[in-house]
Design an enzyme around this catalytic site. Structure first.
Site, short mmCIF file in Angstrom:
data_model
loop_
_atom_site.label_atom_id
_atom_site.label_comp_id
_atom_site.label_asym_id
_atom_site.label_seq_id
_atom_site.Cartn_x
_atom_site.Cartn_y
_atom_site.Cartn_z
N ARG A 21 0.84 -1.20 0.00
CA ARG A 21 0.00 0.00 0.00
C ARG A 21 0.87 1.25 0.00
O ARG A 21 1.22 1.81 1.04
CB ARG A 21 -0.91 -0.01 1.23
CG ARG A 21 -1.78 1.23 1.38
CD ARG A 21 -2.80 1.40 0.29
NE ARG A 21 -3.78 0.33 0.28
CZ ARG A 21 -4.57 0.05 -0.76
NH1 ARG A 21 -4.52 0.80 -1.85
NH2 ARG A 21 -5.42 -0.95 -0.71
N GLN A 35 -7.53 -7.68 -8.31
CA GLN A 35 -7.70 -6.28 -8.75
C GLN A 35 -6.34 -5.73 -9.17
O GLN A 35 -5.33 -5.96 -8.52
CB GLN A 35 -8.29 -5.49 -7.57
CG GLN A 35 -7.92 -4.04 -7.48
CD GLN A 35 -9.11 -3.10 -7.56
OE1 GLN A 35 -10.14 -3.42 -8.13
NE2 GLN A 35 -8.96 -1.93 -6.97
N ARG A 47 1.77 -6.67 -9.59
CA ARG A 47 2.12 -6.02 -8.32
C ARG A 47 2.16 -7.01 -7.16
O ARG A 47 2.49 -6.62 -6.05
CB ARG A 47 1.16 -4.86 -8.01
CG ARG A 47 -0.27 -5.26 -7.73
CD ARG A 47 -1.10 -4.05 -7.31
NE ARG A 47 -2.47 -4.43 -7.00
CZ ARG A 47 -3.33 -3.66 -6.34
NH1 ARG A 47 -2.98 -2.47 -5.91
NH2 ARG A 47 -4.55 -4.07 -6.09
N HIS A 98 1.11 3.07 -10.40
CA HIS A 98 0.16 3.55 -9.38
C HIS A 98 0.90 4.38 -8.32
O HIS A 98 1.11 3.93 -7.19
CB HIS A 98 -0.52 2.34 -8.74
CG HIS A 98 -1.79 2.64 -8.05
ND1 HIS A 98 -1.90 3.57 -7.04
CD2 HIS A 98 -3.04 2.13 -8.22
CE1 HIS A 98 -3.15 3.60 -6.63
NE2 HIS A 98 -3.86 2.74 -7.33
N ASP A 119 -11.66 9.69 -7.43
CA ASP A 119 -11.20 8.52 -8.20
C ASP A 119 -11.59 8.75 -9.65
O ASP A 119 -12.70 8.45 -10.08
CB ASP A 119 -11.86 7.24 -7.63
CG ASP A 119 -11.24 5.97 -8.20
OD1 ASP A 119 -10.32 6.07 -9.03
OD2 ASP A 119 -11.68 4.88 -7.79
N GLU A 170 -1.45 8.88 -11.40
CA GLU A 170 -0.96 7.64 -11.98
C GLU A 170 -0.96 7.71 -13.51
O GLU A 170 -2.00 7.98 -14.11
CB GLU A 170 -1.88 6.49 -11.53
CG GLU A 170 -2.19 6.52 -10.04
CD GLU A 170 -3.45 5.74 -9.66
OE1 GLU A 170 -3.86 4.84 -10.41
OE2 GLU A 170 -4.03 6.04 -8.60
C1 BG6 Z 1 -6.94 3.50 -8.20
C2 BG6 Z 1 -8.31 3.14 -8.69
O1 BG6 Z 1 -6.04 3.54 -9.25
O2 BG6 Z 1 -6.53 2.51 -7.25
C3 BG6 Z 1 -9.26 3.04 -7.52
O3 BG6 Z 1 -8.77 4.10 -9.63
C4 BG6 Z 1 -8.74 2.07 -6.48
O4 BG6 Z 1 -10.56 2.67 -7.97
C5 BG6 Z 1 -7.33 2.47 -6.11
O5 BG6 Z 1 -9.58 2.08 -5.35
C6 BG6 Z 1 -6.68 1.55 -5.08
O6 BG6 Z 1 -6.74 0.23 -5.49
P1 BG6 Z 1 -6.23 -0.92 -4.57
O7 BG6 Z 1 -6.58 -2.20 -5.27
O8 BG6 Z 1 -4.74 -0.75 -4.43
O9 BG6 Z 1 -6.93 -0.78 -3.25
#
Ligand code: BG6
Length: 279
Positions: free
Chosen positions: A54, A72, A77, A150, A195, A254
């Site tokens: 994170r 997701q 990653r 990201h 977002d 990003e």
């Molecule tokens: C962003 C997305 O890039 O990443 C969001 O647009 C998402 O929708 C965010 O919540 C964080 O994603 P994650 O999977 O790292 O919690």
């Protein structure tokens, strides 16, 4: 007993200018310029070699967002990358390192294509350069993918940051109905849960009031989209590996190729790059 495999690689340019890459996801977890950290990593970040880290710069590939076939934001990653080239000083004094992944059983179970992904980083005095190569090493199948860096910037107060370069761009607002809107502001500020996926953005953005009240310049090539994200109060509470009070201290801006996938024919390559510069 065999030594545990190294999980971080440090590029050290001298003058307390360093960049640290965790091989889990090739996540850039620190970028210090004259000892000043530029990236946000949550105090609650989990380093278990499973969960995405994170903060820093997670590498999003081959999917942006949720996915029927895997986690997701894809698998890049959350898998371990290889060091293709250990940090080495270039004649310019800058430090270069390279990382890669190729398809394996795990990636093929989600995305059944032969590929190679290379990630080259160069640490300069006040800049960090990223060059990405995606190779379709197959002979028959065309594949398509999303790619995104990201990037979590560390900021003293997100409410004071302004992002340039988005005026006139269409965007999808993921906090609402996912419909398209057009940005009217000459600089974008973040004062609530945000977002947004901005499309066809220019090559350059500047973010004001990052650490030490400096500016951060983002230059991107072959990344047509820019995502701006901050979870704000309520969403922050929902994210387990993110502190409830941390949202004012980060902004994600990003660079990505996410609105439309990249379509890659067999035997061909796609390249994209980004430069971050402390001004
Ligand atoms: C962003 C997305 O890039 O990443 C969001 O647009 C998402 O929708 C965010 O919540 C964080 O994603 P994650 O999977 O790292 O919690």
């Amino acid at each position: 007993m065999a030594a545990a495999p190294t999980s971080v690689v440090v590029l050290d340019r001298g003058n307390n200018t360093t960049c640290t890459i965790n091989l889990h996801g090739a996540t850039v977890v620190s970028w210090r310029v004259n000892n000043q950290e530029q990236l946000f990593v949550s105090k609650q970040a989990v380093f278990d070699g499973k969960k995405a880290i994170r903060g820093g710069i997670p590498f999003v590939f081959p999917q942006f967002g949720s996915w029927n076939y895997g986690p997701q934001h894809g698998f890049a990653r959350v898998i371990r990358w290889h060091v293709e080239k250990s940090p080495e000083r270039l004649p310019s004094g800058d430090i270069e390192a390279m990382f890669c992944i190729v398809d394996n059983e795990v990636t093929r179970s989600m995305w059944n294509f032969p590929f190679r992904l290379s990630y080259r980083l160069i640490l300069r005095e006040k800049e960090l350069h990223f060059n990405i190569g995606v190779y379709n090493v197959g002979k028959e199948a065309t594949f398509s993918f999303n790619l995104l860096l990201h990037t979590y910037f560390k900021v003293p107060d997100v409410r004071r940051c302004q992002i340039t370069g988005l005026q006139g761009c269409t965007f999808v607002d993921k906090t609402r109905d996912g419909a398209m809107y057009q940005e009217v502001r000459d600089v974008v500020t973040v004062n609530e849960y945000t977002d947004r996926v901005y499309q066809n953005t220019p090559q350059e953005h500047i973010i004001t009031n990052v650490v030490s009240n400096r500016k951060m310049r983002i230059q991107k090539y072959n990344f047509p989209d820019t995502v701006v994200w901050n979870p704000w109060v309520e969403k922050a509470r929902e994210i387990q590996d993110f502190g409830d009070d941390e949202y004012p201290n980060m902004i994600c801006v990003e660079a990505g190729h996410v609105s439309a996938p990249v379509i890659l024919l067999p035997g061909t390559a796609f390249e994209a790059s980004e430069i971050l510069q402390v001004m």
